[in-house]
Design an enzyme around this catalytic site. Structure first.
Site, PDB file in Angstrom:
ATOM      1  N   ASP A 156       0.816  -1.216   0.000  1.00  0.00           N
ATOM      2  CA  ASP A 156       0.000   0.000   0.000  1.00  0.00           C
ATOM      3  C   ASP A 156       0.849   1.265   0.000  1.00  0.00           C
ATOM      4  O   ASP A 156       2.066   1.224   0.159  1.00  0.00           O
ATOM      5  CB  ASP A 156      -0.970   0.006   1.197  1.00  0.00           C
ATOM      6  CG  ASP A 156      -0.312  -0.455   2.501  1.00  0.00           C
ATOM      7  OD1 ASP A 156       0.908  -0.256   2.666  1.00  0.00           O
ATOM      8  OD2 ASP A 156      -1.023  -1.008   3.354  1.00  0.00           O
ATOM      9  N   ASP A 180      -8.610  -3.739  13.923  1.00  0.00           N
ATOM     10  CA  ASP A 180      -9.966  -4.160  13.571  1.00  0.00           C
ATOM     11  C   ASP A 180      -9.964  -5.367  12.636  1.00  0.00           C
ATOM     12  O   ASP A 180     -10.988  -5.735  12.067  1.00  0.00           O
ATOM     13  CB  ASP A 180     -10.753  -3.012  12.939  1.00  0.00           C
ATOM     14  CG  ASP A 180     -10.076  -2.435  11.707  1.00  0.00           C
ATOM     15  OD1 ASP A 180      -9.056  -3.007  11.262  1.00  0.00           O
ATOM     16  OD2 ASP A 180     -10.562  -1.416  11.183  1.00  0.00           O
ATOM     17  N   HIS A 214      -8.130  -5.720   9.793  1.00  0.00           N
ATOM     18  CA  HIS A 214      -7.889  -5.479   8.372  1.00  0.00           C
ATOM     19  C   HIS A 214      -6.474  -5.907   7.986  1.00  0.00           C
ATOM     20  O   HIS A 214      -5.560  -5.893   8.809  1.00  0.00           O
ATOM     21  CB  HIS A 214      -8.157  -4.017   7.987  1.00  0.00           C
ATOM     22  CG  HIS A 214      -7.142  -3.035   8.491  1.00  0.00           C
ATOM     23  ND1 HIS A 214      -7.392  -2.160   9.523  1.00  0.00           N
ATOM     24  CD2 HIS A 214      -5.886  -2.757   8.079  1.00  0.00           C
ATOM     25  CE1 HIS A 214      -6.337  -1.395   9.733  1.00  0.00           C
ATOM     26  NE2 HIS A 214      -5.405  -1.741   8.862  1.00  0.00           N
ATOM     27  N   GLU A 264     -10.102  -2.275   4.785  1.00  0.00           N
ATOM     28  CA  GLU A 264     -10.866  -1.990   5.990  1.00  0.00           C
ATOM     29  C   GLU A 264     -12.071  -2.925   6.107  1.00  0.00           C
ATOM     30  O   GLU A 264     -12.442  -3.606   5.143  1.00  0.00           O
ATOM     31  CB  GLU A 264     -11.352  -0.530   5.945  1.00  0.00           C
ATOM     32  CG  GLU A 264     -10.248   0.504   5.766  1.00  0.00           C
ATOM     33  CD  GLU A 264      -9.498   0.819   7.049  1.00  0.00           C
ATOM     34  OE1 GLU A 264      -9.435  -0.035   7.946  1.00  0.00           O
ATOM     35  OE2 GLU A 264      -8.972   1.935   7.153  1.00  0.00           O
TER      36      GLU A 264
END
Length: 259
Positions: free
Chosen positions: A72, A141, A143, A148
């Site tokens: 990313d 979370d 991811h 996400e």
């Protein structure tokens, strides 16, 4: 899915680095084709990169025939910005190993056509022969990369809007100000990651414990995108004891016993 549990973050990081080096050397021993690896950023992989650097300098592994693709990059952040992933990778890995510069691929968050950049990235991965191994991390979370919650498990490289939680977590790199964290990023998709022959994911600390529980014991769900690894034939999570803290006792014992 396998879970490698070590007492500390450093021990788990060293295990991952040596596993990666072993896989690079195994392929080099049987073919002249390059080893294609996916790489991640953030604080999680730093000790793994430190060990890989040590192994390269000790002559135990070489990146001369390795092609890498980072997972990313922020949108709109200058390449020279200290928190760009171009800068991160140079600082923590690329400036210290023997990988040829032409073999290094990182998404261009300032490309004039971001969608075209994402499509070209997927094409370059395919042209290289696909990933032999993808090294990733887990968000709090659940991811993986910047996929996400509620990202499609069939997703490919694309532009993503970051959640307030992710911007809050990453604000530690931006003067603790979430507003300074770019609102968008470019990221490989879940399917890009799971398309690798092997996936190794790192997770350290108690803040990652709930995500590990969901990834290992929960259902496969786009709510916890790393849970897609449950469907992968060769997925490994390397974690420290703290990150395994919310697993059921019998789950913990199973992975320790079968390692």
């Amino acid at each position: 899915m396998k879970l490698i549990i070590r007492d500390t973050m450093v021990e788990a990081s060293v295990w991952a680095a040596r596993y990666i080096a072993e896989k690079i050397n195994e392929k080099a021993a049987r073919t002249s084709e390059p080893f294609v690896i996916g790489l991640c950023t953030g604080s999680t992989p730093i000790e793994t990169y430190n060990e890989l650097i040590r192994l390269v300098k000790a002559g135990k592994v070489s990146f001369k025939n390795v092609i890498s693709f980072n997972m990313d990059e922020y949108v709109g952040l200058p390449v020279e910005h200290p928190e760009s992933y171009h800068s991160f990778m140079a600082k923590y890995l690329f400036d210290h190993i023997d990988e040829p510069k032409e073999n290094i691929h990182i998404l261009d968050g300032n490309a004039p056509d971001l969608d075209a950049e994402c499509a070209a990235y997927e094409e370059a991965i395919a042209k290289a022969g696909g990933f032999d191994l993808f090294l990733g991390g887990i968000g709090e979370d659940g991811h993986i990369a910047f996929n996400e919650p509620f990202s499609s498990l069939a997703s490919r490289t694309r532009v993503i809007s970051l959640t307030p939680q992710t911007r809050e977590v990453n604000s530690r790199f931006f003067d603790n100000d979430p507003d300074k964290v770019p609102a968008q990023a470019m990221s490989v998709g879940v399917a890009t990651v799971t398309g690798a022959k092997e996936v190794v994911v790192l997770a350290f600390g108690s803040k990652k414990a709930h995500a590990i529980k969901d990834a290992v014991e929960g259902p496969v769900s786009h709510y916890c995108t790393v849970s897609a690894l449950q469907m992968h034939p060769c997925a490994i999570i390397a974690c420290d004891d703290a990150a395994a803290g919310e697993l059921r006792v019998n789950s913990y014992r199973y992975f320790k016993a079968t390692e």
